[in-house]
Structures are given as structure tokens and as C-alpha cells.
Design a protein around this motif. Structure first.
Motif, PDB file in Angstrom:
ATOM      1  N   ASN A   9      39.206 -16.176   2.670  1.00 55.67           N
ATOM      2  CA  ASN A   9      38.215 -15.901   3.696  1.00 55.67           C
ATOM      3  C   ASN A   9      36.890 -16.401   3.137  1.00 55.67           C
ATOM      4  N   GLN A  10      36.217 -17.273   3.867  1.00 53.03           N
ATOM      5  CA  GLN A  10      34.981 -17.843   3.322  1.00 53.03           C
ATOM      6  C   GLN A  10      33.833 -16.847   3.273  1.00 53.03           C
ATOM      7  N   LYS A  11      33.987 -15.703   3.944  1.00 52.62           N
ATOM      8  CA  LYS A  11      32.982 -14.651   3.840  1.00 52.62           C
ATOM      9  C   LYS A  11      33.188 -13.877   2.547  1.00 52.62           C
ATOM     10  N   GLY A  12      32.117 -13.572   1.854  1.00 52.33           N
ATOM     11  CA  GLY A  12      32.217 -12.750   0.658  1.00 52.33           C
ATOM     12  C   GLY A  12      32.267 -11.270   1.017  1.00 52.33           C
ATOM     13  N   GLY A  13      32.720 -10.466   0.086  1.00 50.94           N
ATOM     14  CA  GLY A  13      32.698  -9.021   0.273  1.00 50.94           C
ATOM     15  C   GLY A  13      33.721  -8.459   1.223  1.00 50.94           C
ATOM     16  N   VAL A  14      34.828  -9.191   1.432  1.00 47.88           N
ATOM     17  CA  VAL A  14      35.843  -8.718   2.375  1.00 47.88           C
ATOM     18  C   VAL A  14      37.061  -8.128   1.663  1.00 47.88           C
ATOM     19  N   GLY A  15      37.005  -8.073   0.335  1.00 45.49           N
ATOM     20  CA  GLY A  15      38.151  -7.545  -0.403  1.00 45.49           C
ATOM     21  C   GLY A  15      39.162  -8.608  -0.773  1.00 45.49           C
ATOM     22  N   LYS A  16      38.726  -9.858  -0.839  1.00 45.06           N
ATOM     23  CA  LYS A  16      39.637 -10.967  -1.130  1.00 45.06           C
ATOM     24  C   LYS A  16      40.220 -10.863  -2.543  1.00 45.06           C
ATOM     25  N   THR A  17      39.348 -10.775  -3.538  1.00 45.71           N
ATOM     26  CA  THR A  17      39.830 -10.701  -4.916  1.00 45.71           C
ATOM     27  C   THR A  17      40.526  -9.376  -5.185  1.00 45.71           C
ATOM     28  N   THR A  18      39.999  -8.289  -4.631  1.00 44.24           N
ATOM     29  CA  THR A  18      40.658  -6.986  -4.763  1.00 44.24           C
ATOM     30  C   THR A  18      42.089  -7.063  -4.250  1.00 44.24           C
ATOM     31  N   THR A  19      42.273  -7.763  -3.141  1.00 38.18           N
ATOM     32  CA  THR A  19      43.609  -7.910  -2.567  1.00 38.18           C
ATOM     33  C   THR A  19      44.482  -8.811  -3.423  1.00 38.18           C
ATOM     34  N   ALA A  20      43.933  -9.919  -3.912  1.00 35.96           N
ATOM     35  CA  ALA A  20      44.712 -10.822  -4.759  1.00 35.96           C
ATOM     36  C   ALA A  20      45.223 -10.090  -5.999  1.00 35.96           C
ATOM     37  N   VAL A  21      44.340  -9.346  -6.661  1.00 33.38           N
ATOM     38  CA  VAL A  21      44.703  -8.636  -7.888  1.00 33.38           C
ATOM     39  C   VAL A  21      45.717  -7.537  -7.610  1.00 33.38           C
ATOM     40  N   ASN A  22      45.440  -6.718  -6.612  1.00 32.72           N
ATOM     41  CA  ASN A  22      46.260  -5.524  -6.416  1.00 32.72           C
ATOM     42  C   ASN A  22      47.547  -5.795  -5.650  1.00 32.72           C
ATOM     43  N   LEU A  23      47.561  -6.805  -4.789  1.00 33.88           N
ATOM     44  CA  LEU A  23      48.826  -7.204  -4.184  1.00 33.88           C
ATOM     45  C   LEU A  23      49.733  -7.810  -5.248  1.00 33.88           C
ATOM     46  N   SER A  24      49.172  -8.648  -6.123  1.00 39.14           N
ATOM     47  CA  SER A  24      49.967  -9.232  -7.205  1.00 39.14           C
ATOM     48  C   SER A  24      50.580  -8.155  -8.090  1.00 39.14           C
ATOM     49  N   ALA A  25      49.752  -7.191  -8.490  1.00 37.09           N
ATOM     50  CA  ALA A  25      50.241  -6.107  -9.342  1.00 37.09           C
ATOM     51  C   ALA A  25      51.311  -5.277  -8.639  1.00 37.09           C
ATOM     52  N   SER A  26      51.138  -5.048  -7.344  1.00 33.12           N
ATOM     53  CA  SER A  26      52.098  -4.236  -6.587  1.00 33.12           C
ATOM     54  C   SER A  26      53.420  -4.974  -6.405  1.00 33.12           C
ATOM     55  N   LEU A  27      53.363  -6.283  -6.209  1.00 35.65           N
ATOM     56  CA  LEU A  27      54.599  -7.075  -6.143  1.00 35.65           C
ATOM     57  C   LEU A  27      55.325  -7.023  -7.486  1.00 35.65           C
ATOM     58  N   ALA A  28      54.546  -7.091  -8.568  1.00 34.36           N
ATOM     59  CA  ALA A  28      55.141  -7.038  -9.899  1.00 34.36           C
ATOM     60  C   ALA A  28      55.792  -5.683 -10.169  1.00 34.36           C
ATOM     61  N   VAL A  29      55.156  -4.610  -9.706  1.00 29.37           N
ATOM     62  CA  VAL A  29      55.722  -3.269  -9.875  1.00 29.37           C
ATOM     63  C   VAL A  29      57.059  -3.161  -9.137  1.00 29.37           C
ATOM     64  N   ALA A  30      57.198  -3.936  -8.060  1.00 34.13           N
ATOM     65  CA  ALA A  30      58.473  -3.991  -7.339  1.00 34.13           C
ATOM     66  C   ALA A  30      59.468  -4.927  -8.033  1.00 34.13           C
ATOM     67  N   GLU A  31      59.124  -5.341  -9.254  1.00 26.17           N
ATOM     68  CA  GLU A  31      59.958  -6.196 -10.105  1.00 26.17           C
ATOM     69  C   GLU A  31      60.178  -7.577  -9.499  1.00 26.17           C
ATOM     70  N   LYS A  32      59.150  -8.047  -8.809  1.00 20.82           N
ATOM     71  CA  LYS A  32      59.125  -9.435  -8.346  1.00 20.82           C
ATOM     72  C   LYS A  32      58.301 -10.240  -9.359  1.00 20.82           C
ATOM     73  N   ARG A  33      58.894 -11.268  -9.934  1.00 22.08           N
ATOM     74  CA  ARG A  33      58.155 -12.084 -10.904  1.00 22.08           C
ATOM     75  C   ARG A  33      56.991 -12.758 -10.181  1.00 22.08           C
ATOM     76  N   THR A  34      55.771 -12.454 -10.617  1.00 30.30           N
ATOM     77  CA  THR A  34      54.568 -12.830  -9.879  1.00 30.30           C
ATOM     78  C   THR A  34      53.568 -13.517 -10.794  1.00 30.30           C
ATOM     79  N   LEU A  35      52.955 -14.573 -10.269  1.00 36.78           N
ATOM     80  CA  LEU A  35      51.863 -15.263 -10.959  1.00 36.78           C
ATOM     81  C   LEU A  35      50.613 -15.169 -10.100  1.00 36.78           C
ATOM     82  N   LEU A  36      49.524 -14.683 -10.681  1.00 38.46           N
ATOM     83  CA  LEU A  36      48.220 -14.652 -10.017  1.00 38.46           C
ATOM     84  C   LEU A  36      47.416 -15.844 -10.521  1.00 38.46           C
ATOM     85  N   ILE A  37      47.030 -16.742  -9.608  1.00 35.52           N
ATOM     86  CA  ILE A  37      46.207 -17.901  -9.966  1.00 35.52           C
ATOM     87  C   ILE A  37      44.777 -17.626  -9.538  1.00 35.52           C
TER      88      ILE A  37
END
Length: 257
Positions: A9-37
């Protein structure tokens, strides 16, 4: 199943990075091999999973200056790796301008990683420049976070136009993964109005899960931790776990269908 998803999202402050970090971690907790770029030169996704003092980054990896082994770092979350970055990446925008196939640099180096990871999540800059174009060209889909505040949908037409341009010219297979409502407060009329407008506009691509305003969620990055490691019992952590379940279920359904 291997899926590359850009969070954009080209707008800042919408939770973009928060979502990238925490969705990645949550997928990993579900034992899905995940790479965050981390493809945002601010490097907030990198520090958000506790990675700093970098020798080699997504900048060197994308431009061929370092190998995957030199760049990818393990995190404190099992099944989650990160390809971190720092402000050096901002130089890539300039360096790629006169290159042939400049929008395809990331795709060329990321495609071979599909065999290693079930999900690859790309945190993009809050702009529609060359780095974001590289991310969209490399991705199977784009997830759009929208904050539940005034002017939430303003500017989205520009992002959607960019997605359509990428579909026509660079990546015909790119699709909309989903729309995520962030900073949601069910007690506020405004939050509910924005949710209704988003559903009217995007239909069933809006996730049922909504990410609430949550102090613990805001605090976690300053400790270099995804919310699951900072406070797994808070409502923010539970929301991202629910989002991961939705993402997994939708992709499993598509794979079968």
C-alpha cells in the motif's frame, strides 16, 4: 504449495510492515516454511524480527552481489527466515533505472526459492517505485492492508492501476490475495463504515479477520520481536494467528479447486 505474496500500500501508516512481520511469524507457527523478504529500505521488517548489523542484504542478493546463504538469516521463530535489508537498498532504485528487464531482478533470484519455502512474504516500500514493481512482478498475489480511518480508500485506485499495469505487461498471473482491515475498533462508527465500504468495493476478498488497535502490537517492534514472541495472549497476536489460518485455508482451497 508455494506462494509469494507482496504486502503493499503506497500510503504509510496502514500496518503494512506490522502485517508482513506478524503474518509471516503466524504462518511459521503453523509450521509453514516461510521467508520474509524486507524490500523497504527503512528496514523495519528486519528489525521487527530482531535482525540488524547486516553484512549482506536483499540489495546484494537482488543485484547478484551475494549468495542466498550470505543474506538469509534465521529468526527466533522456528520455520521463519528473513532476507533483511537496510538503507543501502534505496540505491537499487537508481541502479536499476537503465537496466534491461529492470522490473524482473527480484523475480529472477526469488523464483528458485519456491522449492525451499511454502510462503514467501515481501514487505514493500510505501511507494509505487521500482522496488514495488519488482515485488509485484515476482509475486503470485498482493495483500493490501487498509486502515480503518478517514480517507482509507483514498489512493487505492493508484495502487490498483499499478497492479493492473503489472498484470498487463509484466506478470499476467498476479492476483489480489486479499484486503486486510487494520486499526479496527468495532466500537467506532467510523471503523464499521470503512469496513462496509471496503466490502462494497472489494467483496469477498476482504478478510473476515480484522486487526484491532492494540498497544502490545505497537510495542513489539521496539523489542525486535513479532507479537507472538512479545505477548502471545494479546488480541493483536490472536488476530494475526486468525489471519494466517484464513490465508492458509484460502490457498489450500485454491490449490484443490
Amino acid at each position: 504449495m508455494s506462494k509469494i505474496i507482496s504486502i503493499s500500500n503506497q500510503k504509510g501508516g496502514v500496518g503494512k510492515t506490522t502485517t508482513a512481520v506478524n503474518l509471516s511469524a503466524s504462518l511459521a507457527v503453523a509450521e509453514k516454511r516461510t521467508l520474509l523478504i524486507d524490500l523497504d529500505p527503512q528496514g523495519n521488517a528486519s528489525s521487527g524480527v530482531g535482525v540488524s548489523h547486516l553484512q549482506a542484504t536483499s540489495y546484494e542478493f537482488m543485484l547478484g552481489g551475494a549468495s542466498l546463504g550470505e543474506c538469509v538469516k534465521n529468526t527466533h521463530v522456528p520455520f521463519l527466515d528473513v532476507l533483511p535489508t537496510d538503507r543501502r537498498l534505496s540505491g537499487a532504485e537508481v541502479e536499476l533505472v537503465n537496466e534491461d528487464n529492470r522490473e524482473g531482478y527480484l523475480k529472477r533470484v526469488v523464483d528458485p526459492l519456491r522449492s525451499r519455502y511454502e510462503f514467501i512474504i515481501i514487505d514493500t516500500p510505501p511507494s509505487l517505485g521500482m522496488l514495488t514493481l519488482n515485488a509485484l512482478t515476482a509475486s503470485d498475489s498482493v495483500l493490501i492492508p487498509i486502515q480503518c480511518e478517514y480517507y482509507a480508500l483514498e489512493g487505492l485506485s493508484q495502487l490498483l492501476s499499478t497492479v493492473q499495469l503489472v498484470q498487463r505487461s509484466l506478470n499476467p498471473a498476479l492476483r489480489l490475495e486479499g484486503v486486510l482491515l487494520t486499526m479496527f475498533d468495532r466500537r467506532l462508527k467510523l471503523s464499521n463504515q470503512v469496513a462496509e465500504e471496503a466490502i462494497d468495493f472489494f467483496g469477498e476478498t476482504v478478510y473476515e479477520t480484522k486487526i484491532p488497535r492494540n498497544v502490545r502490537l505497537s510495542e513489539a517492534p521496539s523489542f525486535g520481536k513479532p507479537i507472538l514472541l512479545y505477548d502471545v495472549e494479546c488480541v493483536g497476536a490472536k488476530s494475526y494467528l486468525e489471519l494466517a489460518k484464513e490465508v492458509i485455508a484460502k490457498n489450500e482451497k485454491r490449490a484443490v479447486g
